[in-house]
Design a protein around this motif. Structure first.
Motif, PDB file in Angstrom:
ATOM      1  N   ALA A 123       1.020  -1.590   0.401  1.00 33.80           N
ATOM      2  CA  ALA A 123       0.147  -0.047  -0.234  1.00 33.80           C
ATOM      3  C   ALA A 123       0.789   0.782  -0.325  1.00 33.80           C
ATOM      4  O   ALA A 123       0.232   2.394  -0.829  1.00 33.80           O
ATOM      5  CB  ALA A 123      -0.190  -0.551   1.931  1.00 33.80           C
ATOM      6  N   ALA A 124       2.146   1.350   1.217  1.00 34.14           N
ATOM      7  CA  ALA A 124       3.034   2.553   0.779  1.00 34.14           C
ATOM      8  C   ALA A 124       3.732   2.710  -0.351  1.00 34.14           C
ATOM      9  O   ALA A 124       3.787   3.723  -1.239  1.00 34.14           O
ATOM     10  CB  ALA A 124       4.337   2.253   2.211  1.00 34.14           C
ATOM     11  N   SER A 126       2.590   1.796  -3.718  1.00 34.15           N
ATOM     12  CA  SER A 126       1.354   1.945  -3.981  1.00 34.15           C
ATOM     13  C   SER A 126       1.375   3.816  -4.026  1.00 34.15           C
ATOM     14  O   SER A 126       0.927   4.625  -4.769  1.00 34.15           O
ATOM     15  CB  SER A 126       0.291   1.240  -4.187  1.00 34.15           C
ATOM     16  OG  SER A 126      -1.146   1.820  -4.561  1.00 34.15           O
ATOM     17  N   ALA A 127       0.867   4.060  -3.076  1.00 39.52           N
ATOM     18  CA  ALA A 127       0.865   5.405  -2.671  1.00 39.52           C
ATOM     19  C   ALA A 127       2.033   6.619  -2.962  1.00 39.52           C
ATOM     20  O   ALA A 127       1.828   7.501  -4.125  1.00 39.52           O
ATOM     21  CB  ALA A 127       1.030   5.931  -1.594  1.00 39.52           C
ATOM     22  N   GLN A 130       2.398   6.350  -6.680  1.00 41.65           N
ATOM     23  CA  GLN A 130       1.263   6.988  -7.664  1.00 41.65           C
ATOM     24  C   GLN A 130       1.000   5.529  -8.821  1.00 41.65           C
ATOM     25  O   GLN A 130       0.838   5.828 -10.021  1.00 41.65           O
ATOM     26  CB  GLN A 130       1.223   8.027  -8.203  1.00 41.65           C
ATOM     27  CG  GLN A 130       1.131   8.851  -7.239  1.00 41.65           C
ATOM     28  CD  GLN A 130       0.687  10.700  -7.813  1.00 41.65           C
ATOM     29  OE1 GLN A 130       1.182  11.148  -9.003  1.00 41.65           O
ATOM     30  NE2 GLN A 130       0.394  11.214  -6.796  1.00 41.65           N
ATOM     31  N   ARG A 144      -6.361   2.437   3.091  1.00 40.71           N
ATOM     32  CA  ARG A 144      -6.525   4.231   2.841  1.00 40.71           C
ATOM     33  C   ARG A 144      -5.806   3.916   2.202  1.00 40.71           C
ATOM     34  O   ARG A 144      -5.878   5.596   1.136  1.00 40.71           O
ATOM     35  CB  ARG A 144      -7.041   4.969   3.677  1.00 40.71           C
ATOM     36  CG  ARG A 144      -8.388   4.120   4.611  1.00 40.71           C
ATOM     37  CD  ARG A 144     -10.155   4.850   3.646  1.00 40.71           C
ATOM     38  NE  ARG A 144     -11.252   4.654   4.166  1.00 40.71           N
ATOM     39  CZ  ARG A 144     -11.984   3.204   4.156  1.00 40.71           C
ATOM     40  NH1 ARG A 144     -11.458   2.199   3.017  1.00 40.71           N
ATOM     41  NH2 ARG A 144     -12.816   2.562   4.896  1.00 40.71           N
ATOM     42  N   GLU A 145      -4.336   3.914   2.529  1.00 39.47           N
ATOM     43  CA  GLU A 145      -3.004   4.573   2.274  1.00 39.47           C
ATOM     44  C   GLU A 145      -2.763   3.942   0.255  1.00 39.47           C
ATOM     45  O   GLU A 145      -2.406   5.247  -0.171  1.00 39.47           O
ATOM     46  CB  GLU A 145      -2.662   4.500   2.799  1.00 39.47           C
ATOM     47  CG  GLU A 145      -1.830   2.939   2.829  1.00 39.47           C
ATOM     48  CD  GLU A 145      -2.422   1.845   3.779  1.00 39.47           C
ATOM     49  OE1 GLU A 145      -1.289   1.196   4.825  1.00 39.47           O
ATOM     50  OE2 GLU A 145      -3.489   2.216   4.495  1.00 39.47           O
ATOM     51  N   ILE A 146      -3.746   3.072  -0.066  1.00 38.77           N
ATOM     52  CA  ILE A 146      -3.373   3.050  -1.335  1.00 38.77           C
ATOM     53  C   ILE A 146      -3.812   4.388  -2.253  1.00 38.77           C
ATOM     54  O   ILE A 146      -4.536   4.485  -1.807  1.00 38.77           O
ATOM     55  CB  ILE A 146      -3.576   1.678  -1.792  1.00 38.77           C
ATOM     56  CG1 ILE A 146      -5.623   2.060  -1.995  1.00 38.77           C
ATOM     57  CG2 ILE A 146      -3.562   0.707  -1.086  1.00 38.77           C
ATOM     58  CD1 ILE A 146      -5.685   0.103  -2.657  1.00 38.77           C
ATOM     59  N   TRP A 147      -3.060   4.490  -3.760  1.00 36.84           N
ATOM     60  CA  TRP A 147      -3.891   5.882  -4.557  1.00 36.84           C
ATOM     61  C   TRP A 147      -4.028   4.998  -5.396  1.00 36.84           C
ATOM     62  O   TRP A 147      -5.694   6.217  -5.231  1.00 36.84           O
ATOM     63  CB  TRP A 147      -2.270   5.669  -5.811  1.00 36.84           C
ATOM     64  CG  TRP A 147      -2.261   7.350  -6.844  1.00 36.84           C
ATOM     65  CD1 TRP A 147      -2.588   8.785  -6.396  1.00 36.84           C
ATOM     66  CD2 TRP A 147      -2.557   7.255  -7.389  1.00 36.84           C
ATOM     67  NE1 TRP A 147      -2.831   8.672  -7.280  1.00 36.84           N
ATOM     68  CE2 TRP A 147      -2.338   8.027  -8.465  1.00 36.84           C
ATOM     69  CE3 TRP A 147      -2.481   5.093  -8.492  1.00 36.84           C
ATOM     70  CZ2 TRP A 147      -2.654   8.381  -9.724  1.00 36.84           C
ATOM     71  CZ3 TRP A 147      -2.675   5.718  -9.724  1.00 36.84           C
ATOM     72  CH2 TRP A 147      -2.780   7.436 -10.673  1.00 36.84           C
TER      73      TRP A 147
END
Length: 251
Positions: A123-124, A126-127, A130, A144-147
């Motif tokens: 997830a980190a 992905s964020a 992007q 929630r943190e995924i882009w």
């Protein structure tokens, strides 16, 4: 105090995530009066990555909307092709290695994590980069943190590829990306890749490409016909590639 009751109906495409009670058209759900609509939808098993428009009594609302008792809620699937806020770049989890290689074969930027680095790290990344996170793990897609994210519906690589191409309509540039590491390819002289050539290859082939990142050499070997069939099928169904680029990837 009675908990408010709302009425929900889900698009057929989302039924795969739902219990039987929510699949048969309109169903009643009791809420706590404070939870957002997004929370309610996810609590029923549907990742928000798969949700398109949300309607409350026929009017568009956001996932942050807190539904009132008696409201009629319609949950629609993501419209295809889905518009992204940035370039079409992807991140695949450990279970989607074949899909990653096929996306790269088509020139699509597809990062792949193997071995498994864990949901938080995926997830980190992905964020931070992007990237659209592709996974069959519903829990991962609820982070929630995924882009951005997308659920991969099939176990079959051919269907998985078709799913991604139809959903995001990325630009296809076959034979321009390394299927091993995702780097870009450039044409290479035979002498520069001689150490990687198998017996007889140096006599049978004269055209080569090499990854600018990992150095992997490519040529039109025994697997080219199978790979070319994958490329041709994708191009026939999802559109022609951009004009030819100087670098040519081989199999």
């Amino acid at each position: 105090m009675d908990r408010p009751e709302i009425w929900l109906s889900f698009a057929p495409e989302l039924h795969v995530f739902l219990a039987a009670a929510q699949r048969a058209g309109r169903s009643a759900v009791r809420t706590d009066g404070a939870s957002t609509l997004g929370h309610v939808v996810e609590s029923l098993g549907v990742p928000l990555t798969e949700v398109g428009a949300l309607l409350a009594d026929g009017r568009p609302v956001r996932a942050s909307h807190v539904p009132r008792g008696g409201q009629e809620i319609s949950v629609r699937a993501v419209a295809r092709p889905q518009q992204l806020a940035g370039p079409a770049r992807y991140l695949l989890d450990v279970h989607l290695g074949t899909l990653a290689r096929r996306l790269r074969l088509l020139g699509i930027d597809a990062a792949y994590e193997n071995p498994d680095i864990g949901d938080a790290a995926l997830a980190a990344r992905s964020a931070a980069e992007q990237r659209v996170l592709l996974s069959r793990d519903r829990g991962l897609l609820r982070r929630r943190e995924i882009w951005a994210g997308a659920y991969i519906y099939s176990h079959r690589p051919a269907d998985q590829l078709r799913d991604v191409l139809s959903r995001f309509a990325p630009t296809l540039a076959p034979w321009t990306r390394c299927t091993a590491c995702n780097g870009t390819l450039r044409t290479a002289a035979k002498e520069s890749v001689y150490g990687q050539l198998k017996d007889g290859t140096e006599r049978s082939y004269d055209t080569f490409a090499q990854c600018t990142d990992c150095g992997q050499a490519y040529w039109r070997g025994a697997h080219h016909a199978r790979l070319n069939a994958i490329v041709d099928e994708a191009l026939n169904e999802f559109g022609a590639p951009p004009p030819p680029r100087p670098t040519t990837a081989l199999s």
